[in-house]
Design an enzyme around this catalytic site. Structure first.
Site, PDB file in Angstrom:
ATOM      1  N   THR A  44       0.849  -1.185   0.000  1.00 15.07           N
ATOM      2  CA  THR A  44       0.000   0.000   0.000  1.00 15.07           C
ATOM      3  C   THR A  44       0.889   1.241   0.000  1.00 15.07           C
ATOM      4  O   THR A  44       1.996   1.232   0.528  1.00 15.07           O
ATOM      5  CB  THR A  44      -0.945   0.025   1.210  1.00 15.07           C
ATOM      6  OG1 THR A  44      -0.189   0.156   2.423  1.00 15.07           O
ATOM      7  CG2 THR A  44      -1.778  -1.240   1.272  1.00 15.07           C
ATOM      8  N   GLY A  54       2.297   2.473  -2.632  1.00 18.60           N
ATOM      9  CA  GLY A  54       3.453   2.022  -3.400  1.00 18.60           C
ATOM     10  C   GLY A  54       3.810   2.872  -4.596  1.00 18.60           C
ATOM     11  O   GLY A  54       4.614   2.457  -5.424  1.00 18.60           O
ATOM     12  N   SER A  60       5.256   5.921  -4.602  1.00 19.88           N
ATOM     13  CA  SER A  60       6.410   6.825  -4.447  1.00 19.88           C
ATOM     14  C   SER A  60       7.220   6.407  -3.228  1.00 19.88           C
ATOM     15  O   SER A  60       6.800   5.545  -2.446  1.00 19.88           O
ATOM     16  CB  SER A  60       5.948   8.288  -4.280  1.00 19.88           C
ATOM     17  OG  SER A  60       5.217   8.456  -3.072  1.00 19.88           O
ATOM     18  N   GLY A  61       8.378   7.015  -3.069  1.00 23.17           N
ATOM     19  CA  GLY A  61       9.179   6.855  -1.866  1.00 23.17           C
ATOM     20  C   GLY A  61       9.526   5.424  -1.520  1.00 23.17           C
ATOM     21  O   GLY A  61       9.894   4.613  -2.383  1.00 23.17           O
ATOM     22  N   ILE A  62       9.394   5.087  -0.248  1.00 21.67           N
ATOM     23  CA  ILE A  62       9.762   3.759   0.251  1.00 21.67           C
ATOM     24  C   ILE A  62       8.908   2.677  -0.406  1.00 21.67           C
ATOM     25  O   ILE A  62       9.402   1.609  -0.760  1.00 21.67           O
ATOM     26  CB  ILE A  62       9.624   3.709   1.782  1.00 21.67           C
ATOM     27  CG1 ILE A  62      10.677   4.605   2.442  1.00 21.67           C
ATOM     28  CG2 ILE A  62       9.768   2.278   2.291  1.00 21.67           C
ATOM     29  CD1 ILE A  62      10.480   4.799   3.934  1.00 21.67           C
ATOM     30  N   GLY A  63       7.621   2.940  -0.585  1.00 22.43           N
ATOM     31  CA  GLY A  63       6.745   1.946  -1.187  1.00 22.43           C
ATOM     32  C   GLY A  63       7.162   1.598  -2.605  1.00 22.43           C
ATOM     33  O   GLY A  63       7.203   0.416  -2.980  1.00 22.43           O
ATOM     34  N   SER A 103       7.293   4.031  12.852  1.00 22.38           N
ATOM     35  CA  SER A 103       8.099   5.249  12.815  1.00 22.38           C
ATOM     36  C   SER A 103       8.848   5.410  14.125  1.00 22.38           C
ATOM     37  O   SER A 103       8.345   5.025  15.199  1.00 22.38           O
ATOM     38  CB  SER A 103       7.225   6.486  12.592  1.00 22.38           C
ATOM     39  OG  SER A 103       7.974   7.680  12.767  1.00 22.38           O
ATOM     40  N   TYR A 157       0.635  11.864  15.087  1.00 21.53           N
ATOM     41  CA  TYR A 157       1.436  10.978  14.236  1.00 21.53           C
ATOM     42  C   TYR A 157       2.139   9.915  15.081  1.00 21.53           C
ATOM     43  O   TYR A 157       2.077   8.719  14.786  1.00 21.53           O
ATOM     44  CB  TYR A 157       2.464  11.793  13.443  1.00 21.53           C
ATOM     45  CG  TYR A 157       3.367  10.945  12.592  1.00 21.53           C
ATOM     46  CD1 TYR A 157       2.863  10.224  11.518  1.00 21.53           C
ATOM     47  CD2 TYR A 157       4.736  10.865  12.858  1.00 21.53           C
ATOM     48  CE1 TYR A 157       3.696   9.442  10.720  1.00 21.53           C
ATOM     49  CE2 TYR A 157       5.569  10.086  12.074  1.00 21.53           C
ATOM     50  CZ  TYR A 157       5.050   9.380  11.009  1.00 21.53           C
ATOM     51  OH  TYR A 157       5.866   8.594  10.237  1.00 21.53           O
TER      52      TYR A 157
END
Length: 248
Positions: free
Chosen positions: A12, A14, A16-19, A137, A150
């Site tokens: 999920t 997915g 951009s970035g880490i995904g 996180s 957060y």
């Protein structure tokens, strides 16, 4: 490069970035991959970056009703699911006095409620064995100002990692979490910080990290590959902090 050969995986967030980097690594390791995102244009760009080899599903990670539809789509596409990387998330930073109920629900919805109900809906489709990796996180472990909601949402995921591990291990489902510190991703451009101040913000964050740098998406992605693979059958209920020492 076949550590995930024959496995089906859902990532999920997915696009951009880490995904997105994790999707690249999964494909390189032989997995069949599906990614989700909310923006059709971003999903199309991600699909192109992945060489057209992934399935893409437009889905709102905070919408409980959307999780059932997504689970059904995964069942139709793969039959069974070997790996879930619940990566979709949002970072909204506010002093406690500036939060309202709508903003609270938005953050908790995408960061905790959505992943919880997605796992619930996917239960009939998980293979035995299977692996779930939750995106936590470092903010669940440190008292950083303006991160109250957060941090709380990610602390809830850390707790869920342990409780679901005990609940689902008898079904062959391992649950683990990755909890990064500051990672160099497009996310930092979405925090509402004026462009002129982003460089100073990044420098201030970097100065707090003992490793004196931001992490890279590929570093996190490779850790997810390990937790998703058959190399980690005895890794259950763990939370891997990848924060450059920020939580020391």
């Amino acid at each position: 490069m076949d550590r995930l050969k024959g496995k089906s995986a859902l990532i999920t967030g997915g696009s951009s970035g880490i995904g997105l980097e994790t999707a690249r690594q999964f494909l390189a390791e032989g997995a069949r991959v599906a990614i989700t995102g909310k923006n059709p244009e971003t999903l199309a760009t991600a699909l192109s970056a992945l060489g057209g080899e992934a399935l893409v599903f437009e889905s709102d990670a905070a919408d409980v009703s959307a999780q059932k539809k997504l689970a059904e789509q995964i069942g139709e596409a793969f039959g069974t699911l070997d790996v879930l990387f619940a990566n979709a998330g949002a970072v909204e930073l506010r002093p406690i006095g500036q939060w309202d109920e709508a903003a609270f629900d938005r953050s908790m919805g995408i960061n905790f409620k959505g992943p919880f109900f997605l796992i619930q809906e996917l239960l009939p489709y998980f293979a035995n064995p299977a692996s779930i990796v939750l995106m936590g996180s470092v903010n669940a472990h440190i008292g950083m100002p303006n991160t109250s909601i957060y941090g709380a949402s990610k602390a809830a995921l850390a707790s869920l990692t342990r409780t679901l591990s005990a609940e689902l291990i008898s079904r062959g489902i391992r649950v683990n979490a990755i909890s990064p510190g500051p990672i160099r991703t497009p996310l930092y451009g979405k925090l509402g910080i004026p462009d002129a101040e982003q460089k100073n913000f990044a420098a201030a964050v970097e100065s707090q990290v003992p490793a004196k740098r931001f992490g890279e998406s590929i570093e996190v992605a490779k850790a997810v590959v390990f937790l998703a693979s058959d190399e980690a059958p005895f890794t259950v209920g763990s939370e891997l902090l990848m924060d450059g020492g920020l939580s020391l």
